[in-house]
Design a protein around this motif. Structure first.
Motif, mmCIF file in Angstrom:
data_model
loop_
_atom_site.group_PDB
_atom_site.id
_atom_site.type_symbol
_atom_site.label_atom_id
_atom_site.label_comp_id
_atom_site.label_asym_id
_atom_site.label_seq_id
_atom_site.Cartn_x
_atom_site.Cartn_y
_atom_site.Cartn_z
ATOM 1 N N GLN A 102 44.533 6.027 -10.631
ATOM 2 C CA GLN A 102 45.540 6.991 -10.986
ATOM 3 C C GLN A 102 46.667 6.097 -11.567
ATOM 4 N N GLY A 103 46.384 5.096 -12.207
ATOM 5 C CA GLY A 103 47.472 4.196 -12.750
ATOM 6 C C GLY A 103 47.902 3.186 -12.226
ATOM 7 N N ILE A 104 47.765 3.053 -10.875
ATOM 8 C CA ILE A 104 48.045 1.995 -9.811
ATOM 9 C C ILE A 104 47.238 0.950 -10.143
ATOM 10 N N LYS A 105 47.712 -0.380 -10.371
ATOM 11 C CA LYS A 105 46.721 -1.653 -10.392
ATOM 12 C C LYS A 105 46.897 -2.400 -9.208
ATOM 13 N N VAL A 106 45.805 -2.519 -8.539
ATOM 14 C CA VAL A 106 45.606 -2.934 -7.121
ATOM 15 C C VAL A 106 44.715 -4.287 -7.112
ATOM 16 N N GLY A 107 45.549 -5.437 -6.891
ATOM 17 C CA GLY A 107 44.939 -6.674 -6.901
ATOM 18 C C GLY A 107 44.386 -7.116 -5.527
ATOM 19 N N ILE A 108 43.374 -7.569 -5.265
ATOM 20 C CA ILE A 108 42.641 -7.876 -4.214
ATOM 21 C C ILE A 108 42.125 -9.387 -4.157
ATOM 22 N N PHE A 109 42.178 -10.263 -3.227
ATOM 23 C CA PHE A 109 41.915 -11.568 -3.070
ATOM 24 C C PHE A 109 41.360 -11.874 -1.684
ATOM 25 N N LEU A 131 49.456 -5.821 -3.753
ATOM 26 C CA LEU A 131 48.473 -6.909 -3.707
ATOM 27 C C LEU A 131 48.177 -6.895 -2.190
ATOM 28 N N ILE A 132 46.829 -7.127 -2.110
ATOM 29 C CA ILE A 132 46.174 -7.013 -0.806
ATOM 30 C C ILE A 132 45.380 -8.332 -0.642
ATOM 31 N N CYS A 133 45.467 -8.860 0.472
ATOM 32 C CA CYS A 133 44.971 -10.235 1.026
ATOM 33 C C CYS A 133 43.674 -9.706 2.041
ATOM 34 N N LEU A 134 42.408 -9.810 1.778
ATOM 35 C CA LEU A 134 41.215 -9.698 2.765
ATOM 36 C C LEU A 134 41.409 -11.037 3.517
#
Length: 310
Positions: free
Chosen positions: A164-171, A214-217
């Protein structure tokens, strides 16, 4: 917890942070809710724990988790389902099928991304390579260099999702394998400094990819008393990460921990135990107008309930 109860809890969070309380329909029209569901350290636990009086009896099970995830997806339009490693090892399902069943079931549940834990190397690089076609989701690894192995070019350090237009970066970040995993199982895989790689990812995802979240796994572990890098130290040393979803230490956190930085940024750390007993849920609300994060609410969802015998 149903959607109405969760909205009530979220409204409390809004009031506590000083944001103006709005009627639900106006609030919904001006915000985007992003729901993050997460697991860690599943350890090949396909079935619930036997309800025979043991600890965790009657809890867990991938079929039950799939039902819970499906219910949430029916209620929420923007969901990401993530895992922080150690998918393999722990039950005969892994001994017999080598991880095939775990990956196929996670694919059916529509996991969006995962990272590696140390036990995911238990059948060596060849065993991991053999099971990758069964995984319909990417493995993200920013600090394992596989370039001199048979897994060269199989993985990316990060992925960007848009909801929905929200950009989520996951590493993804993995624990140091030397001394923890037999050398023959990871071969020429090179461990890179997770703090530096996390800083690189923040720069890339914030400045170049223009991510809003920004999400870190992480499979580093939640907290150590010595100098070994863990999720808390990572959060303190690398401003810019919004959420660290951890693994390895099998930590049952009743609520996420918040690390506040001098620049005003907040990093949230969460981990939900092991064996699929719990499903973590974290909801972020963003302004539709400027894509800024407004507030966050979190809850731990037990997968199944133990039957109490008389």
């Amino acid at each position: 917890m149903n959607r109405r109860d969760f909205l009530k809890r979220t409204a409390v969070g809004v009031a506590a942070t000083g944001f103006m309380a709005l009627p639900e329909d106006i609030w919904a029209a001006s915000t985007v809710r992003l729901t993050i569901l997460h697991t860690n350290d599943m350890h090949s636990r396909i079935d619930p724990f036997p309800n025979d009086g043991r600890t965790n009896g009657g809890l867990g099970g991938m079929a039950r988790r799939a039902t819970l995830i499906s219910q949430i997806r029916q209620q929420e339009p923007s969901v990401l389902l993530l895992d922080s490693g150690d998918i393999f090892q722990g039950t005969p399902f892994f001994n017999f099928f080598g991880g095939e069943l775990e990956y196929k079931l996670m694919t059916q549940m529509r996991y969006d991304a995962a990272t590696f834990g140390n036990h995911d190397f238990d059948n060596g690089l060849a065993g991991l390579q053999r099971q990758l076609p069964n995984a319909g989701f990417p493995f993200l690894s920013a600090n394992y260099d596989f370039s001199k192995t048979i897994l060269k070019d199989c993985f990316q350090p990060y992925k960007v999702f848009e909801k929905q237009g929200i950009k989520v970066g996951i590493f993804g970040l993995g624990i140091e394998l030397a001394g923890l995993v037999d050398k023959k199982n990871y071969e020429a895989t090179v461990y890179l400094d997770p703090v530096q790689r996390a800083a690189d990812m923040v720069k890339q995802l914030r400045e170049n990819e223009k991510c809003n979240l920004l999400i870190c796994l992480s499979h580093l572990g939640y907290k150590y008393e010595n100098a070994k890098i863990d999720d808390r130290k990572l959060a303190q040393q690398v401003p810019g990460i919004d959420l660290i979803l951890g693994g390895h230490t099998h930590t049952f956190m009743e609520a996420p921990e918040k690390i506040n930085h001098s620049n005003g940024h907040e990093t949230i750390i969460n981990q939900v135990g092991w064996a699929g007993i719990n499903l973590g849920r974290i909801d972020f609300n963003f302004s539709k107008k400027n894509k800024q994060k407004i507030n966050v609410a979190a809850v731990v969802l037990p997968v199944g309930q133990p039957v109490i015998s008389s």
